[in-house]
Design a protein around this motif. Sequence first.
Motif, PDB file in Angstrom:
ATOM      1  N   ILE A 201      17.118   1.331  -1.538  1.00 51.72           N
ATOM      2  CA  ILE A 201      17.199   2.929  -0.376  1.00 51.72           C
ATOM      3  C   ILE A 201      15.859   3.479  -0.816  1.00 51.72           C
ATOM      4  N   PHE A 202      15.251   2.673  -1.718  1.00 54.08           N
ATOM      5  CA  PHE A 202      13.434   3.476  -1.616  1.00 54.08           C
ATOM      6  C   PHE A 202      12.535   2.156  -1.284  1.00 54.08           C
ATOM      7  N   ALA A 203      12.920   1.156  -1.157  1.00 55.54           N
ATOM      8  CA  ALA A 203      11.889  -0.066  -0.478  1.00 55.54           C
ATOM      9  C   ALA A 203      11.407   0.442   0.669  1.00 55.54           C
ATOM     10  N   ILE A 204      12.766   0.183   1.963  1.00 56.49           N
ATOM     11  CA  ILE A 204      12.925   0.315   3.215  1.00 56.49           C
ATOM     12  C   ILE A 204      12.284   1.582   3.125  1.00 56.49           C
ATOM     13  N   ASN A 205      11.624   2.464   3.258  1.00 55.05           N
ATOM     14  CA  ASN A 205      10.409   3.922   3.335  1.00 55.05           C
ATOM     15  C   ASN A 205       8.933   3.600   3.015  1.00 55.05           C
ATOM     16  N   ILE A 206       8.998   2.243   2.474  1.00 50.37           N
ATOM     17  CA  ILE A 206       7.223   1.745   2.566  1.00 50.37           C
ATOM     18  C   ILE A 206       6.763   0.978   3.389  1.00 50.37           C
ATOM     19  N   PRO A 207       7.288   0.159   4.374  1.00 49.53           N
ATOM     20  CA  PRO A 207       6.570  -0.239   5.945  1.00 49.53           C
ATOM     21  C   PRO A 207       6.761   0.953   6.903  1.00 49.53           C
ATOM     22  N   ILE A 208       8.649   2.160   6.647  1.00 53.81           N
ATOM     23  CA  ILE A 208       8.234   2.946   7.310  1.00 53.81           C
ATOM     24  C   ILE A 208       6.975   4.309   7.236  1.00 53.81           C
ATOM     25  N   GLY A 209       6.747   3.988   6.266  1.00 48.82           N
ATOM     26  CA  GLY A 209       5.578   4.904   5.582  1.00 48.82           C
ATOM     27  C   GLY A 209       3.922   4.648   6.050  1.00 48.82           C
ATOM     28  N   VAL A 210       4.353   3.183   6.102  1.00 46.07           N
ATOM     29  CA  VAL A 210       2.941   2.608   6.389  1.00 46.07           C
ATOM     30  C   VAL A 210       2.739   2.700   7.814  1.00 46.07           C
ATOM     31  N   LEU A 211       3.819   2.612   8.237  1.00 44.63           N
ATOM     32  CA  LEU A 211       3.995   3.142   9.905  1.00 44.63           C
ATOM     33  C   LEU A 211       3.606   4.369  10.435  1.00 44.63           C
ATOM     34  N   GLY A 212       3.799   5.394  10.075  1.00 41.96           N
ATOM     35  CA  GLY A 212       3.970   6.458   9.730  1.00 41.96           C
ATOM     36  C   GLY A 212       2.070   7.366  10.176  1.00 41.96           C
ATOM     37  N   VAL A 213       2.017   6.145   9.020  1.00 44.59           N
ATOM     38  CA  VAL A 213       0.120   6.406   8.829  1.00 44.59           C
ATOM     39  C   VAL A 213      -0.714   6.310   9.940  1.00 44.59           C
ATOM     40  N   VAL A 214       0.420   4.968  10.708  1.00 44.08           N
ATOM     41  CA  VAL A 214      -0.905   4.655  11.170  1.00 44.08           C
ATOM     42  C   VAL A 214      -0.630   5.029  12.657  1.00 44.08           C
ATOM     43  N   ALA A 215       0.520   5.773  12.568  1.00 40.20           N
ATOM     44  CA  ALA A 215       0.898   6.626  13.884  1.00 40.20           C
ATOM     45  C   ALA A 215      -0.148   7.844  14.392  1.00 40.20           C
ATOM     46  N   ALA A 216       0.073   8.786  12.508  1.00 42.60           N
ATOM     47  CA  ALA A 216      -0.662   9.809  11.976  1.00 42.60           C
ATOM     48  C   ALA A 216      -2.646   9.833  12.373  1.00 42.60           C
ATOM     49  N   LEU A 217      -2.754   8.594  12.046  1.00 44.45           N
ATOM     50  CA  LEU A 217      -4.307   8.623  12.002  1.00 44.45           C
ATOM     51  C   LEU A 217      -4.196   8.945  14.294  1.00 44.45           C
ATOM     52  N   ARG A 218      -3.125   7.670  14.856  1.00 43.07           N
ATOM     53  CA  ARG A 218      -3.826   8.131  16.278  1.00 43.07           C
ATOM     54  C   ARG A 218      -3.277   9.385  17.078  1.00 43.07           C
ATOM     55  N   ILE A 219      -2.660   9.745  16.330  1.00 46.04           N
ATOM     56  CA  ILE A 219      -1.853  10.214  17.322  1.00 46.04           C
ATOM     57  C   ILE A 219      -2.492  12.186  16.478  1.00 46.04           C
ATOM     58  N   LEU A 220      -2.211  12.448  15.597  1.00 48.55           N
ATOM     59  CA  LEU A 220      -2.575  14.038  14.854  1.00 48.55           C
ATOM     60  C   LEU A 220      -4.494  13.591  14.961  1.00 48.55           C
TER      61      LEU A 220
END
Length: 497
Positions: A201-220
Amino acid sequence: MGVTGIGVVGIGVVGIGVARRVTGVGSDDVASEAAATPHADFPRALALLGAGAMFMEILDATIVVTALPSMAADLGVDAIDATGVVTAYLITLAVLIPLSSWLADRFGMRRVFLTALVVFTVASLGCALAPSLPVLIGMRVAQAAGGAMMVPVGRLAVLRAVHVGDVARAIAYLTWPALVAPVLAPLLGGLIVEHADWRVIFAINIPIGVLGVVAALRILSPDGPRADTPLDAIGAAGAIIAIGAAMAVAEMLTAAPIRWLVVAIGVIVAAVVGALTIRHLRRAAHPLLNLAVLRVKSFGSVIGYGTGYRMAISAVPFVVPLMLQLRLGWSPVTAGAMVTALFAGNVVIKPATTPLMRRWGIRQVLLAVAVASAITFAGLALIGEQTPPVLIAIGLFVSGMLRSIGFSAYNTVAFADVDATQLGDANALHAAVQELGNAFGVALASVTIALVGGGVGALPAGGYSVVFLALAVVMIICGVGAARLPSRVGAHALGGN
Protein backbone atom coordinates in the motif's frame (compact mmCIF):
# COMPACT_ATOMS: atom_id res chain seq x y z
CA MET A 1 -18.29 -13.56 -12.69
CA GLY A 2 -19.72 -12.45 -9.35
CA VAL A 3 -19.82 -9.07 -7.63
CA THR A 4 -16.06 -9.06 -6.99
CA GLY A 5 -15.17 -9.79 -10.59
CA ILE A 6 -17.57 -7.15 -11.85
CA GLY A 7 -16.04 -4.62 -9.47
CA VAL A 8 -12.47 -5.36 -10.56
CA VAL A 9 -13.34 -5.18 -14.25
CA GLY A 10 -15.35 -2.02 -13.57
CA ILE A 11 -12.33 -0.33 -12.01
CA GLY A 12 -10.28 -1.03 -15.12
CA VAL A 13 -12.90 0.14 -17.58
CA VAL A 14 -13.96 3.21 -15.62
CA GLY A 15 -10.35 4.04 -14.79
CA ILE A 16 -9.60 4.26 -18.50
CA GLY A 17 -12.68 6.46 -18.81
CA VAL A 18 -11.34 8.79 -16.13
CA ALA A 19 -8.04 9.20 -17.94
CA ARG A 20 -9.74 9.83 -21.26
CA ARG A 21 -12.21 12.31 -19.84
CA VAL A 22 -9.66 14.23 -17.79
CA THR A 23 -7.10 14.49 -20.58
CA GLY A 24 -9.76 15.14 -23.20
CA VAL A 25 -8.59 12.25 -25.42
CA GLY A 26 -11.52 10.59 -27.08
CA SER A 27 -14.13 12.42 -24.99
CA ASP A 28 -16.63 14.50 -26.89
CA ASP A 29 -18.06 15.87 -23.65
CA VAL A 30 -14.76 17.25 -22.43
CA ALA A 31 -13.84 18.44 -25.92
CA SER A 32 -17.07 20.39 -26.15
CA GLU A 33 -16.44 21.84 -22.70
CA ALA A 34 -12.98 22.96 -23.79
CA ALA A 35 -14.41 24.54 -26.91
CA ALA A 36 -16.86 26.51 -24.79
CA THR A 37 -14.05 27.86 -22.62
CA PRO A 38 -12.92 31.27 -23.86
CA HIS A 39 -9.23 30.94 -22.91
CA ALA A 40 -6.93 28.72 -24.95
CA ASP A 41 -4.05 28.91 -22.48
CA PHE A 42 -5.65 26.70 -19.85
CA PRO A 43 -2.82 24.97 -17.86
CA ARG A 44 -3.97 21.39 -18.39
CA ALA A 45 -0.64 19.81 -17.43
CA LEU A 46 -0.56 21.80 -14.19
CA ALA A 47 -4.16 20.83 -13.43
CA LEU A 48 -3.34 17.16 -13.98
CA LEU A 49 -0.30 17.47 -11.72
CA GLY A 50 -2.40 18.96 -8.94
CA ALA A 51 -5.09 16.31 -9.42
CA GLY A 52 -2.51 13.51 -9.36
CA ALA A 53 -1.00 14.75 -6.10
CA MET A 54 -4.46 15.03 -4.59
CA PHE A 55 -5.40 11.52 -5.69
CA MET A 56 -2.24 10.02 -4.17
CA GLU A 57 -2.75 11.79 -0.85
CA ILE A 58 -6.48 11.03 -0.50
CA LEU A 59 -6.09 7.41 -1.56
CA ASP A 60 -3.29 6.94 0.95
CA ALA A 61 -5.41 8.45 3.72
CA THR A 62 -8.33 6.07 3.11
CA ILE A 63 -6.87 2.81 1.82
CA VAL A 64 -5.00 2.09 5.07
CA VAL A 65 -8.22 1.40 7.01
CA THR A 66 -8.74 -1.92 5.21
CA ALA A 67 -5.22 -3.07 6.07
CA LEU A 68 -5.26 -2.27 9.81
CA PRO A 69 -5.91 -5.86 11.00
CA SER A 70 -3.07 -7.19 8.83
CA MET A 71 -0.73 -4.44 10.02
CA ALA A 72 -1.54 -5.18 13.66
CA ALA A 73 -0.97 -8.92 13.25
CA ASP A 74 2.32 -8.45 11.39
CA LEU A 75 3.67 -5.90 13.89
CA GLY A 76 2.51 -7.88 16.92
CA VAL A 77 0.07 -5.34 18.37
CA ASP A 78 -3.65 -5.16 19.03
CA ALA A 79 -5.86 -3.97 16.20
CA ILE A 80 -7.14 -1.07 18.33
CA ASP A 81 -3.57 0.18 18.78
CA ALA A 82 -3.01 0.13 15.03
CA THR A 83 -5.73 2.76 14.53
CA GLY A 84 -3.05 5.31 15.42
CA VAL A 85 -1.74 4.76 11.89
CA VAL A 86 -4.93 6.42 10.62
CA THR A 87 -5.58 8.99 13.33
CA ALA A 88 -2.01 10.31 13.42
CA TYR A 89 -2.16 10.89 9.66
CA LEU A 90 -5.53 12.64 9.62
CA ILE A 91 -4.83 14.89 12.60
CA THR A 92 -1.38 15.92 11.31
CA LEU A 93 -2.83 16.61 7.87
CA ALA A 94 -5.59 18.84 9.21
CA VAL A 95 -3.52 20.86 11.67
CA LEU A 96 -0.74 21.69 9.19
CA ILE A 97 -2.92 22.73 6.24
CA PRO A 98 -3.42 26.32 7.54
CA LEU A 99 0.33 26.85 7.18
CA SER A 100 0.27 26.04 3.47
CA SER A 101 -0.69 29.52 2.27
CA TRP A 102 2.02 31.26 4.33
CA LEU A 103 4.69 28.77 3.23
CA ALA A 104 3.74 29.13 -0.44
CA ASP A 105 3.92 32.92 -0.24
CA ARG A 106 7.08 32.93 1.84
CA PHE A 107 9.16 30.37 -0.09
CA GLY A 108 7.41 30.03 -3.47
CA MET A 109 4.87 27.45 -4.62
CA ARG A 110 7.30 25.43 -6.75
CA ARG A 111 9.79 24.95 -3.91
CA VAL A 112 7.13 24.08 -1.34
CA PHE A 113 5.29 21.67 -3.67
CA LEU A 114 8.47 19.82 -4.65
CA THR A 115 9.65 19.61 -1.05
CA ALA A 116 6.26 18.30 0.06
CA LEU A 117 6.20 15.69 -2.70
CA VAL A 118 9.69 14.47 -1.78
CA VAL A 119 8.78 14.29 1.91
CA PHE A 120 5.60 12.33 1.12
CA THR A 121 7.48 9.89 -1.11
CA VAL A 122 10.38 9.29 1.29
CA ALA A 123 7.95 8.87 4.19
CA SER A 124 6.03 6.31 2.11
CA LEU A 125 9.25 4.31 1.79
CA GLY A 126 9.68 4.59 5.55
CA CYS A 127 6.14 3.27 6.08
CA ALA A 128 6.78 0.32 3.79
CA LEU A 129 9.96 -0.60 5.69
CA ALA A 130 8.70 0.19 9.20
CA PRO A 131 9.80 -2.55 11.66
CA SER A 132 7.42 -1.51 14.46
CA LEU A 133 4.20 0.37 15.11
CA PRO A 134 5.85 3.48 16.61
CA VAL A 135 8.10 3.82 13.55
CA LEU A 136 5.12 3.33 11.25
CA ILE A 137 3.11 6.01 13.05
CA GLY A 138 6.09 8.36 12.93
CA MET A 139 6.41 7.85 9.17
CA ARG A 140 2.69 8.44 8.77
CA VAL A 141 3.07 11.79 10.55
CA ALA A 142 5.86 12.68 8.10
CA GLN A 143 3.64 11.57 5.20
CA ALA A 144 0.83 13.80 6.42
CA ALA A 145 3.21 16.75 6.77
CA GLY A 146 4.06 16.33 3.09
CA GLY A 147 0.41 15.89 2.10
CA ALA A 148 -0.68 18.94 4.08
CA MET A 149 1.56 21.10 1.87
CA MET A 150 1.39 19.12 -1.37
CA VAL A 151 -2.36 19.15 -1.98
CA PRO A 152 -3.39 22.72 -1.04
CA VAL A 153 -0.31 24.25 -2.65
CA GLY A 154 -0.91 22.25 -5.83
CA ARG A 155 -4.51 23.47 -5.95
CA LEU A 156 -3.42 27.02 -5.22
CA ALA A 157 -0.95 26.89 -8.13
CA VAL A 158 -3.75 25.83 -10.47
CA LEU A 159 -6.26 28.43 -9.24
CA ARG A 160 -3.72 31.24 -9.54
CA ALA A 161 -2.83 30.17 -13.07
CA VAL A 162 -6.37 30.15 -14.55
CA HIS A 163 -8.64 32.96 -15.70
CA VAL A 164 -11.83 33.47 -13.72
CA GLY A 165 -13.89 32.00 -16.59
CA ASP A 166 -11.87 28.77 -16.34
CA VAL A 167 -12.44 28.19 -12.62
CA ALA A 168 -15.12 25.54 -13.21
CA ARG A 169 -12.87 23.74 -15.68
CA ALA A 170 -9.99 23.77 -13.19
CA ILE A 171 -12.27 22.49 -10.43
CA ALA A 172 -13.40 19.67 -12.75
CA TYR A 173 -9.80 18.44 -12.82
CA LEU A 174 -9.28 18.91 -9.10
CA THR A 175 -12.46 17.25 -7.83
CA TRP A 176 -12.31 13.81 -9.41
CA PRO A 177 -9.55 12.55 -7.06
CA ALA A 178 -11.61 13.43 -3.98
CA LEU A 179 -14.62 11.66 -5.50
CA VAL A 180 -12.84 8.56 -6.78
CA ALA A 181 -10.13 7.82 -4.19
CA PRO A 182 -12.34 7.24 -1.09
CA VAL A 183 -14.60 4.91 -3.07
CA LEU A 184 -11.80 3.00 -4.78
CA ALA A 185 -9.80 2.55 -1.57
CA PRO A 186 -11.85 -0.22 0.17
CA LEU A 187 -11.69 -2.60 -2.80
CA LEU A 188 -8.08 -1.80 -3.70
CA GLY A 189 -6.99 -2.14 -0.08
CA GLY A 190 -8.84 -5.43 0.25
CA LEU A 191 -7.23 -6.84 -2.90
CA ILE A 192 -3.73 -5.79 -1.81
CA VAL A 193 -4.11 -7.28 1.67
CA GLU A 194 -5.68 -10.46 0.36
CA HIS A 195 -3.26 -11.13 -2.49
CA ALA A 196 -0.05 -9.31 -1.50
CA ASP A 197 1.17 -7.55 1.66
CA TRP A 198 0.02 -4.42 3.51
CA ARG A 199 3.43 -2.81 2.88
CA VAL A 200 2.58 -2.68 -0.83
CA ILE A 201 0.00 0.00 0.00
CA PHE A 202 2.85 2.37 0.82
CA ALA A 203 5.38 1.03 -1.68
CA ILE A 204 3.19 1.96 -4.66
CA ASN A 205 3.58 5.63 -3.72
CA ILE A 206 7.33 5.53 -4.40
CA PRO A 207 7.37 5.24 -8.22
CA ILE A 208 4.35 7.56 -8.43
CA GLY A 209 6.12 10.11 -6.25
CA VAL A 210 9.29 9.95 -8.33
CA LEU A 211 7.30 10.52 -11.51
CA GLY A 212 5.50 13.37 -9.77
CA VAL A 213 8.78 15.09 -8.89
CA VAL A 214 10.02 14.78 -12.49
CA ALA A 215 6.72 16.12 -13.81
CA ALA A 216 6.67 18.99 -11.30
CA LEU A 217 10.19 20.06 -12.28
CA ARG A 218 9.03 20.31 -15.90
CA ILE A 219 5.57 21.78 -15.37
CA LEU A 220 5.88 24.22 -12.47
CA SER A 221 7.52 27.48 -13.44
CA PRO A 222 10.18 28.80 -11.06
CA ASP A 223 8.73 31.40 -8.75
CA GLY A 224 10.09 33.41 -5.86
CA PRO A 225 8.46 34.50 -2.62
CA ARG A 226 5.32 36.61 -3.05
CA ALA A 227 5.67 38.20 0.37
CA ASP A 228 8.09 38.48 3.26
CA THR A 229 5.39 38.36 5.92
CA PRO A 230 6.49 37.02 9.31
CA LEU A 231 4.83 33.88 10.57
CA ASP A 232 1.87 34.53 12.84
CA ALA A 233 3.06 32.19 15.60
CA ILE A 234 0.07 32.83 17.87
CA GLY A 235 -2.40 32.22 15.05
CA ALA A 236 -0.53 29.10 13.95
CA ALA A 237 -0.41 27.65 17.46
CA GLY A 238 -4.08 28.43 18.05
CA ALA A 239 -5.14 26.89 14.73
CA ILE A 240 -3.07 23.77 15.37
CA ILE A 241 -4.52 23.27 18.86
CA ALA A 242 -8.14 24.02 17.90
CA ILE A 243 -8.16 21.94 14.72
CA GLY A 244 -6.17 19.17 16.38
CA ALA A 245 -8.64 19.01 19.27
CA ALA A 246 -11.59 18.96 16.87
CA MET A 247 -10.02 16.17 14.81
CA ALA A 248 -9.20 14.23 17.98
CA VAL A 249 -12.85 14.52 19.04
CA ALA A 250 -13.97 13.22 15.65
CA GLU A 251 -11.59 10.27 15.93
CA MET A 252 -12.64 9.48 19.52
CA LEU A 253 -16.26 9.40 18.40
CA THR A 254 -15.42 6.54 16.03
CA ALA A 255 -13.92 4.40 18.81
CA ALA A 256 -15.79 1.85 20.87
CA PRO A 257 -16.61 2.43 23.63
CA ILE A 258 -16.83 6.20 23.30
CA ARG A 259 -15.10 7.99 26.20
CA TRP A 260 -17.58 10.81 26.61
CA LEU A 261 -15.63 12.70 29.28
CA VAL A 262 -12.58 12.90 27.04
CA VAL A 263 -14.80 13.92 24.13
CA ALA A 264 -16.33 16.72 26.24
CA ILE A 265 -12.88 18.00 27.22
CA GLY A 266 -11.83 17.95 23.55
CA VAL A 267 -14.93 19.89 22.53
CA ILE A 268 -14.27 22.54 25.18
CA VAL A 269 -10.62 22.90 24.14
CA ALA A 270 -11.56 23.16 20.46
CA ALA A 271 -14.31 25.70 21.13
CA VAL A 272 -12.38 27.93 23.55
CA VAL A 273 -9.06 27.90 21.68
CA GLY A 274 -10.90 28.24 18.38
CA ALA A 275 -12.82 31.30 19.55
CA LEU A 276 -9.65 32.92 20.92
CA THR A 277 -7.78 32.15 17.69
CA ILE A 278 -10.52 33.68 15.55
CA ARG A 279 -10.43 36.78 17.71
CA HIS A 280 -6.65 36.99 17.27
CA LEU A 281 -6.82 36.45 13.49
CA ARG A 282 -9.31 39.30 13.15
CA ARG A 283 -7.07 41.70 15.05
CA ALA A 284 -3.55 40.67 14.01
CA ALA A 285 -1.58 42.88 11.63
CA HIS A 286 -0.35 39.86 9.65
CA PRO A 287 -2.71 36.97 10.48
CA LEU A 288 -1.91 33.41 9.45
CA LEU A 289 -5.32 33.36 7.72
CA ASN A 290 -7.22 36.53 6.80
CA LEU A 291 -10.79 35.74 7.84
CA ALA A 292 -12.10 38.69 5.83
CA VAL A 293 -12.55 36.19 2.99
CA LEU A 294 -15.55 34.80 4.91
CA ARG A 295 -17.39 38.03 4.08
CA VAL A 296 -17.61 36.80 0.50
CA LYS A 297 -21.14 35.38 0.62
CA SER A 298 -20.58 32.46 -1.74
CA PHE A 299 -17.37 31.37 -0.01
CA GLY A 300 -18.94 31.72 3.44
CA SER A 301 -21.87 29.56 2.33
CA VAL A 302 -19.50 26.83 1.16
CA ILE A 303 -17.59 26.93 4.45
CA GLY A 304 -20.90 26.54 6.30
CA TYR A 305 -23.41 24.53 4.28
CA GLY A 306 -20.76 23.05 2.01
CA THR A 307 -19.07 21.49 5.02
CA GLY A 308 -22.35 19.83 5.91
CA TYR A 309 -22.49 18.47 2.39
CA ARG A 310 -18.93 17.21 2.73
CA MET A 311 -19.89 15.42 5.96
CA ALA A 312 -22.73 13.62 4.23
CA ILE A 313 -20.83 12.44 1.17
CA SER A 314 -17.83 11.39 3.29
CA ALA A 315 -20.02 9.20 5.49
CA VAL A 316 -21.41 7.11 2.62
CA PRO A 317 -18.20 5.24 1.57
CA PHE A 318 -17.59 4.57 5.28
CA VAL A 319 -21.08 3.29 6.10
CA VAL A 320 -21.80 1.14 3.05
CA PRO A 321 -18.92 -1.39 3.41
CA LEU A 322 -19.63 -1.76 7.14
CA MET A 323 -23.35 -2.29 6.55
CA LEU A 324 -22.76 -4.84 3.80
CA GLN A 325 -20.23 -6.78 5.88
CA LEU A 326 -21.53 -6.53 9.44
CA ARG A 327 -25.28 -6.37 8.77
CA LEU A 328 -25.70 -8.31 5.52
CA GLY A 329 -22.78 -10.73 5.94
CA TRP A 330 -20.88 -9.93 2.75
CA SER A 331 -17.12 -10.50 2.43
CA PRO A 332 -14.78 -7.46 2.57
CA VAL A 333 -13.79 -7.74 -1.09
CA THR A 334 -17.40 -8.22 -2.26
CA ALA A 335 -18.53 -5.24 -0.19
CA GLY A 336 -15.67 -3.17 -1.59
CA ALA A 337 -16.66 -4.18 -5.11
CA MET A 338 -20.23 -3.00 -4.52
CA VAL A 339 -18.95 0.39 -3.40
CA THR A 340 -17.47 0.84 -6.88
CA ALA A 341 -21.06 1.62 -7.97
CA LEU A 342 -20.51 4.99 -6.27
CA PHE A 343 -17.28 5.35 -8.24
CA ALA A 344 -19.06 4.54 -11.50
CA GLY A 345 -21.77 7.12 -10.81
CA ASN A 346 -19.09 9.74 -10.06
CA VAL A 347 -17.30 9.16 -13.34
CA VAL A 348 -20.27 8.69 -15.66
CA ILE A 349 -21.80 12.06 -14.76
CA LYS A 350 -18.52 13.98 -14.38
CA PRO A 351 -18.31 15.32 -17.98
CA ALA A 352 -21.83 16.69 -17.63
CA THR A 353 -21.36 18.56 -14.35
CA THR A 354 -20.12 21.84 -15.85
CA PRO A 355 -22.70 21.85 -18.69
CA LEU A 356 -25.42 21.27 -16.10
CA MET A 357 -24.21 24.24 -14.07
CA ARG A 358 -24.06 26.39 -17.22
CA ARG A 359 -27.57 25.38 -18.26
CA TRP A 360 -29.38 25.67 -14.93
CA GLY A 361 -27.07 27.73 -12.73
CA ILE A 362 -25.10 26.63 -9.67
CA ARG A 363 -27.83 27.61 -7.20
CA GLN A 364 -30.48 25.57 -8.98
CA VAL A 365 -28.13 22.61 -9.35
CA LEU A 366 -27.31 22.64 -5.62
CA LEU A 367 -31.01 22.77 -4.76
CA ALA A 368 -31.80 19.84 -7.06
CA VAL A 369 -28.87 17.81 -5.72
CA ALA A 370 -29.94 18.42 -2.12
CA VAL A 371 -33.52 17.25 -2.75
CA ALA A 372 -32.52 14.26 -4.91
CA SER A 373 -29.81 13.22 -2.43
CA ALA A 374 -32.24 13.35 0.48
CA ILE A 375 -34.64 11.08 -1.44
CA THR A 376 -31.80 8.72 -2.41
CA PHE A 377 -30.55 8.45 1.18
CA ALA A 378 -34.08 7.72 2.35
CA GLY A 379 -34.16 4.90 -0.19
CA LEU A 380 -30.79 3.53 0.95
CA ALA A 381 -32.17 3.46 4.51
CA LEU A 382 -34.54 0.68 3.34
CA ILE A 383 -31.70 -1.72 2.40
CA GLY A 384 -31.98 -5.07 4.18
CA GLU A 385 -31.05 -8.72 3.84
CA GLN A 386 -33.77 -9.27 1.24
CA THR A 387 -32.74 -6.34 -0.97
CA PRO A 388 -31.49 -7.53 -4.38
CA PRO A 389 -27.84 -6.52 -4.97
CA VAL A 390 -28.81 -4.86 -8.25
CA LEU A 391 -31.08 -2.40 -6.39
CA ILE A 392 -28.29 -1.61 -3.95
CA ALA A 393 -25.96 -0.97 -6.89
CA ILE A 394 -28.51 1.32 -8.56
CA GLY A 395 -29.00 3.32 -5.37
CA LEU A 396 -25.26 3.74 -4.91
CA PHE A 397 -24.81 4.62 -8.59
CA VAL A 398 -27.41 7.40 -8.35
CA SER A 399 -25.86 8.61 -5.09
CA GLY A 400 -22.47 8.70 -6.82
CA MET A 401 -23.82 10.85 -9.66
CA LEU A 402 -25.41 13.32 -7.25
CA ARG A 403 -22.21 13.31 -5.19
CA SER A 404 -20.16 14.28 -8.24
CA ILE A 405 -22.50 17.08 -9.31
CA GLY A 406 -22.82 18.60 -5.86
CA PHE A 407 -19.11 18.31 -5.09
CA SER A 408 -18.19 20.08 -8.33
CA ALA A 409 -20.79 22.81 -7.78
CA TYR A 410 -19.67 23.56 -4.22
CA ASN A 411 -15.99 23.62 -5.17
CA THR A 412 -16.67 25.91 -8.13
CA VAL A 413 -18.72 28.43 -6.18
CA ALA A 414 -16.19 28.36 -3.33
CA PHE A 415 -13.59 30.29 -5.33
CA ALA A 416 -15.79 32.00 -7.93
CA ASP A 417 -16.03 35.36 -6.11
CA VAL A 418 -12.77 35.28 -4.16
CA ASP A 419 -10.36 38.07 -5.04
CA ALA A 420 -6.88 37.08 -6.23
CA THR A 421 -5.33 38.66 -3.14
CA GLN A 422 -7.48 36.45 -0.87
CA LEU A 423 -7.05 33.22 -2.82
CA GLY A 424 -4.31 31.81 -0.59
CA ASP A 425 -6.33 32.37 2.60
CA ALA A 426 -9.48 30.96 1.02
CA ASN A 427 -7.66 27.88 -0.29
CA ALA A 428 -6.05 27.04 3.07
CA LEU A 429 -9.25 27.66 5.04
CA HIS A 430 -11.31 25.64 2.57
CA ALA A 431 -8.86 22.71 2.69
CA ALA A 432 -8.77 22.64 6.51
CA VAL A 433 -12.56 22.77 6.83
CA GLN A 434 -12.91 19.99 4.26
CA GLU A 435 -10.72 17.73 6.39
CA LEU A 436 -12.89 18.51 9.40
CA GLY A 437 -16.00 17.77 7.35
CA ASN A 438 -14.60 14.41 6.29
CA ALA A 439 -13.73 13.46 9.88
CA PHE A 440 -17.04 14.54 11.37
CA GLY A 441 -19.00 12.80 8.62
CA VAL A 442 -17.43 9.50 9.65
CA ALA A 443 -17.89 10.42 13.32
CA LEU A 444 -21.60 11.14 12.80
CA ALA A 445 -22.05 7.73 11.21
CA SER A 446 -20.05 5.92 13.92
CA VAL A 447 -21.88 7.57 16.82
CA THR A 448 -25.28 6.90 15.27
CA ILE A 449 -24.48 3.22 14.72
CA ALA A 450 -23.08 2.88 18.25
CA LEU A 451 -26.04 4.59 19.94
CA VAL A 452 -28.83 3.04 17.89
CA GLY A 453 -27.47 -0.49 17.64
CA GLY A 454 -29.14 -3.25 15.67
CA GLY A 455 -32.87 -2.94 16.03
CA VAL A 456 -34.99 0.08 15.09
CA GLY A 457 -38.54 -1.01 14.51
CA ALA A 458 -39.29 -1.33 10.82
CA LEU A 459 -35.87 -0.15 9.66
CA PRO A 460 -34.18 -3.22 8.14
CA ALA A 461 -30.55 -2.25 8.73
CA GLY A 462 -30.87 -0.86 12.26
CA GLY A 463 -28.37 1.89 13.03
CA TYR A 464 -27.14 1.93 9.45
CA SER A 465 -30.63 2.85 8.26
CA VAL A 466 -30.75 5.66 10.82
CA VAL A 467 -27.42 6.98 9.49
CA PHE A 468 -28.87 7.33 6.00
CA LEU A 469 -31.94 9.10 7.38
CA ALA A 470 -29.64 11.48 9.29
CA LEU A 471 -27.73 12.16 6.07
CA ALA A 472 -31.03 12.93 4.34
CA VAL A 473 -31.71 15.57 7.01
CA VAL A 474 -28.24 17.05 6.45
CA MET A 475 -29.01 17.30 2.74
CA ILE A 476 -32.24 19.16 3.44
CA ILE A 477 -30.28 21.67 5.53
CA CYS A 478 -27.82 22.05 2.64
CA GLY A 479 -30.78 22.78 0.38
CA VAL A 480 -31.82 25.62 2.69
CA GLY A 481 -28.31 27.07 2.37
CA ALA A 482 -28.40 26.77 -1.42
CA ALA A 483 -31.75 28.56 -1.56
CA ARG A 484 -30.16 31.58 0.13
CA LEU A 485 -27.53 32.02 -2.59
CA PRO A 486 -28.03 34.59 -5.38
CA SER A 487 -29.69 33.08 -8.45
CA ARG A 488 -26.65 33.75 -10.69
CA VAL A 489 -23.97 32.90 -8.14
CA GLY A 490 -20.73 31.74 -9.76
CA ALA A 491 -21.99 32.19 -13.33
CA HIS A 492 -18.87 34.10 -14.39
CA ALA A 493 -16.67 31.18 -13.30
CA LEU A 494 -18.34 28.68 -15.63
CA GLY A 495 -17.06 30.03 -18.98
CA GLY A 496 -18.90 29.36 -22.20
CA ASN A 497 -22.39 30.74 -22.75
